[in-house]
Enzyme design. Structure first.
Site, PDB file in Angstrom:
ATOM      1  N   ASP A   1       0.812  -1.227   0.000  1.00 29.33           N
ATOM      2  CA  ASP A   1       0.000   0.000   0.000  1.00 29.33           C
ATOM      3  C   ASP A   1       0.847   1.279   0.000  1.00 29.33           C
ATOM      4  O   ASP A   1       0.301   2.376  -0.007  1.00 29.33           O
ATOM      5  CB  ASP A   1      -0.919   0.011   1.233  1.00 29.33           C
ATOM      6  CG  ASP A   1      -1.988  -1.081   1.128  1.00 29.33           C
ATOM      7  OD1 ASP A   1      -2.375  -1.438   0.004  1.00 29.33           O
ATOM      8  OD2 ASP A   1      -2.434  -1.576   2.185  1.00 29.33           O
TER       9      ASP A   1
ATOM     10  N   LYS B   1      -5.455  -1.783  -7.549  1.00 23.98           N
ATOM     11  CA  LYS B   1      -5.820  -1.165  -6.256  1.00 23.98           C
ATOM     12  C   LYS B   1      -6.916  -0.126  -6.504  1.00 23.98           C
ATOM     13  O   LYS B   1      -7.600  -0.173  -7.510  1.00 23.98           O
ATOM     14  CB  LYS B   1      -4.573  -0.565  -5.600  1.00 23.98           C
ATOM     15  CG  LYS B   1      -3.541  -1.621  -5.205  1.00 23.98           C
ATOM     16  CD  LYS B   1      -4.074  -2.524  -4.109  1.00 23.98           C
ATOM     17  CE  LYS B   1      -3.126  -3.629  -3.747  1.00 23.98           C
ATOM     18  NZ  LYS B   1      -3.731  -4.621  -2.858  1.00 23.98           N
TER      19      LYS B   1
HETATM   20  C1  S3P Z   1      -5.398  -5.802   2.878  1.00 24.30           C
HETATM   21  C2  S3P Z   1      -4.584  -6.463   2.001  1.00 24.30           C
HETATM   22  C3  S3P Z   1      -3.950  -5.834   0.832  1.00 24.30           C
HETATM   23  C4  S3P Z   1      -3.928  -4.319   0.964  1.00 24.30           C
HETATM   24  C5  S3P Z   1      -5.238  -3.765   1.429  1.00 24.30           C
HETATM   25  C6  S3P Z   1      -5.662  -4.344   2.754  1.00 24.30           C
HETATM   26  C7  S3P Z   1      -6.007  -6.538   3.997  1.00 24.30           C
HETATM   27  O1  S3P Z   1      -4.678  -6.189  -0.323  1.00 24.30           O
HETATM   28  O2  S3P Z   1      -3.569  -3.740  -0.260  1.00 24.30           O
HETATM   29  O3  S3P Z   1      -5.151  -2.342   1.577  1.00 24.30           O
HETATM   30  O4  S3P Z   1      -6.510  -5.906   4.941  1.00 24.30           O
HETATM   31  O5  S3P Z   1      -5.992  -7.773   3.934  1.00 24.30           O
HETATM   32  P1  S3P Z   1      -4.438  -7.600  -1.092  1.00 24.30           P
HETATM   33  O6  S3P Z   1      -4.871  -8.675  -0.211  1.00 24.30           O
HETATM   34  O7  S3P Z   1      -5.292  -7.500  -2.313  1.00 24.30           O
HETATM   35  O8  S3P Z   1      -2.983  -7.609  -1.406  1.00 24.30           O
END
Ligand code: S3P
Length: 441
Positions: free
Chosen positions: A322, A349
Site C-alpha cells: 500500500d 488497487k
Molecule cells: C489488505 C490487504 C492488501 C492491501 C489492502 C488491505 C487486507 O490487499 O492492499 O489495503 O486488509 O488484507 P491484497 O490482499 O489485495 O494484497
C-alpha cells in the site's frame, strides 16, 4: 474538495494515529463471528470501515460505538441472518473479500456490491477457490456484484495455490476453512500480512504458518476446522503503519523536520517501506515497545534526510503493497533512479497506481515512467509543483499532498476528500505538525 499545499516551516511534533485499517476490518468482522461480547479500542472510523460495521447490522449482529471503542455482540458461526437487502461494501475490496469468506462460514445468502470503483476490482481470485470448497458463490463475469446462497455443509478442506499473494483472499479462505470437513492449506508466492492468523489464533482457532522450501510458493498457512466457537476479542488496535507512512515521508522531505509517531503497528509483514527508506539513507528509528493482541507495536521517529534512490522488487513489494504512492514521492525528493518491479498488483488497487502515480508526478515536474510491473523515477532532490488529481484513490491523494510540503511552487490536489476513506484526520494531523494545507469544497 481541493487542497492547496505550500512548503513552509519544518514539521515538528508527536502524533497518534487511529487504528490500523486491516486490523479494524478483521476485529469488527471476527468479533461478529465469535460467541459473546467483544470490545475493541481505537477502531478506525473511516469510509472503508463503515460498510463493514453496517454489514454487521444487516447480518443481525448488534454493536455499539462510543468514541473509538466498539462493542460487538457476536452471534457465533451459526447465528447470522441472511440480510434482506444488498450489502453495500462501498469502495472497500477488503470488506467484500472478507465478507465473502464470512458468509461462506456462516452459511447465509446475500448479495455483495459496491461503488463503480469496487466493481472494477478482480473478484474471481476469491470466488473460484470458495467454489472449490463447496460454497455457492457467483461473480458477475469476475467482478462484483457477488451472489451467495446457502450451500451444503460441511465445506471441503482443500489445498489452494494463490497465483498472487493476497491477505484479503487468504483471509476469506481461512474463514471458510473454519467450517470445512478437513484441514485447508493455502500456499502463497510471497508472505502477505498475517493479521488474520494472529487474531484468530488469539480467539481459539488452530492456524499454523511457515515457509515452504523450493518452488514457486514460499509461504503456507494451514487451518484446522474449529472444534469450538471463537472466543470474543478484547484488543486495543495499534495505529496504522500505512497511514504513518505519509507522515514518515513528510518528515524526511521537509527540511529540519522531526516527527514522532506513537503506538504504531510494527508487524514485520507490513514494514517494507521502513526498510526501503532506511536503505535510502533515511534517518529513521522504529522501536518496538509493546505487543497488543499478538501484534508488535511501537514508536517511529524520523528526521529530515538526504535520500538516495532505491530498488524494490520481490517479496519486499508485498510487505509494502500500500506504500508505493508515497514511495514515489520519497523517490522524487531523493537523488538518483528508483526502480520498482514485480508490482503488477498495483494496477488493481483503488486506482491503477502505476499509471496514475506516474501521470500525476509528471504534472509536478518529476521524471516518472511506467513499466509493465512497476515504475522508474529519476529523483532530483526536488519537486516543482502544479495541479494534480486524486483519481478517487485515498493513498494517491495523501501522497500528492505530501509531495507539496516541500515543493518549489504550491501543489493543488483535486478530489482530496477521498483521504476520508482511510484517514479522515490526515489534514488536521498534518496541520498539527505545522504544515500549510488549505482545503476548500
Ligand atoms: C489488505 C490487504 C492488501 C492491501 C489492502 C488491505 C487486507 O490487499 O492492499 O489495503 O486488509 O488484507 P491484497 O490482499 O489485495 O494484497
Amino acid at each position: 474538495m481541493k487542497c492547496i499545499v505550500r512548503s513552509g516551516k519544518p514539521l515538528r511534533g508527536r502524533i497518534h494515529l487511529p487504528g490500523d485499517k486491516s486490523l479494524s476490518h478483521r476485529a469488527i468482522l471476527f468479533s461478529a463471528l465469535a460467541e459473546g461480547e467483544s470490545e475493541i479500542e481505537n477502531v478506525l472510523l473511516a469510509g472503508v470501515t463503515r460498510p463493514m460495521l453496517e454489514a454487521l447490522t444487516a447480518f443481525g449482529v448488534g454493536w455499539s460505538l462510543v468514541d473509538r471503542r466498539l462493542t460487538v455482540n457476536g452471534r457465533g458461526l451459526e447465528g447470522w441472518q441472511s440480510p434482506g437487502t444488498v450489502i453495500d461494501c462501498g469502495n472497500s475490496a477488503t470488506t467484500m473479500r472478507l465478507l465473502a469468506g464470512a458468509m461462506a462460514a456462516t452459511n447465509v445468502s446475500g448479495i455483495l456490491d459496491g461503488t463503480a470503483g469496487l466493481r472494477r476490482r478482480p473478484m474471481d481470485r476469491i470466488v473460484r477457490p470458495l467454489q472449490r470448497m463447496g460454497v455457492d458463490i457467483r461473480s458477475t463475469e469476475g467482478f462484483a456484484p457477488l451472489f451467495l446462497s446457502r450451500s451444503e455443509r460441511p465445506l471441503r478442506g482443500m489445498e489452494h495455490e494463490l497465483s498472487v499473494a493476497s491477505a484479503q483472499v487468504k483471509t476469506g479462505l481461512i474463514l471458510a476453512a473454519l467450517v470445512a470437513d478437513s484441514p485447508t492449506h493455502i500456499y502463497e508466492p510471497a508472505r502477505s500480512r498475517d493479521h488474520t492468523e494472529r487474531m484468530l489464533r488469539s480467539m481459539g482457532a488452530e492456524i499454523e504458518t511457515g515457509p515452504v522450501e523450493g518452488g514457486r510458493y514460499v509461504y503456507q498457512t494451514r487451518v484446522r476446522p474449529l472444534s469450538s466457537s471463537l472466543k470474543p476479542l478484547r484488543m486495543r488496535l495499534p495505529g496504522d503503519v500505512s497511514s504513518a507512512a505519509f507522515f514518515v515521508v513528510s518528515g524526511l522531505v521537509v527540511p529540519d523536520s522531526e516527527i514522532e509517531i506513537e503506538n504504531v503497528g510494527l508487524n514485520p509483514t507490513r514494514t517494507g517501506l521502513l526498510d526501503t527508506l532506511l536503505e535510502m539513507q533515511a534517518i529513521l528509528e522504529a522501536e518496538e515497545t509493546s505487543v497488543e493482541g499478538g501484534e508488535p507495536c511501537g514508536r517511529i521517529r524520523v528526521r529530515f534526510s538526504s535520500l538516495n534512490a532505491s530498488k524494490v522488487s520481490g517479496e519486499r513489494v508485498v510487505r509494502m503493497i500500500d506504500e508505493f504512492p508515497v514511495l514515489g514521492v520519497a523517490a522524487a525528493y531523493a537523488r538518483g533512479e528508483t526502480l520498482v518491479a514485480d508490482a503488477q498488483e498495483l494496477r488493481y488497487k483503488e486506482s491503477d497506481r502505476i499509471a496514475r502515480l506516474c501521470q500525476e508526478l509528471r504534472k509536478l515536474g518529476v521524471e516518472a515512467t511506467e513499466t509493465q510491473d512497476g515504475f522508474r523515477i529519476v529523483g532530483k532532490g526536488r519537486v516543482e509543483g502544479g495541479t494534480v488529481e486524486a483519481h478517487g484513490d485515498h493513498r494517491l491523494a495523501m501522497a500528492l499532498i505530501v509531495a507539496g510540503l516541500a515543493s518549489k511552487e504550491p501543489v493543488v490536489v483535486n478530489g482530496a476528500e477521498v483521504v476520508g476513506e482511510s484517514l479522515p484526520e490526515f489534514i488536521p494531523l498534518l496541520r498539527s505538525l505545522g504544515a500549510e494545507v488549505l482545503c476548500e469544497d
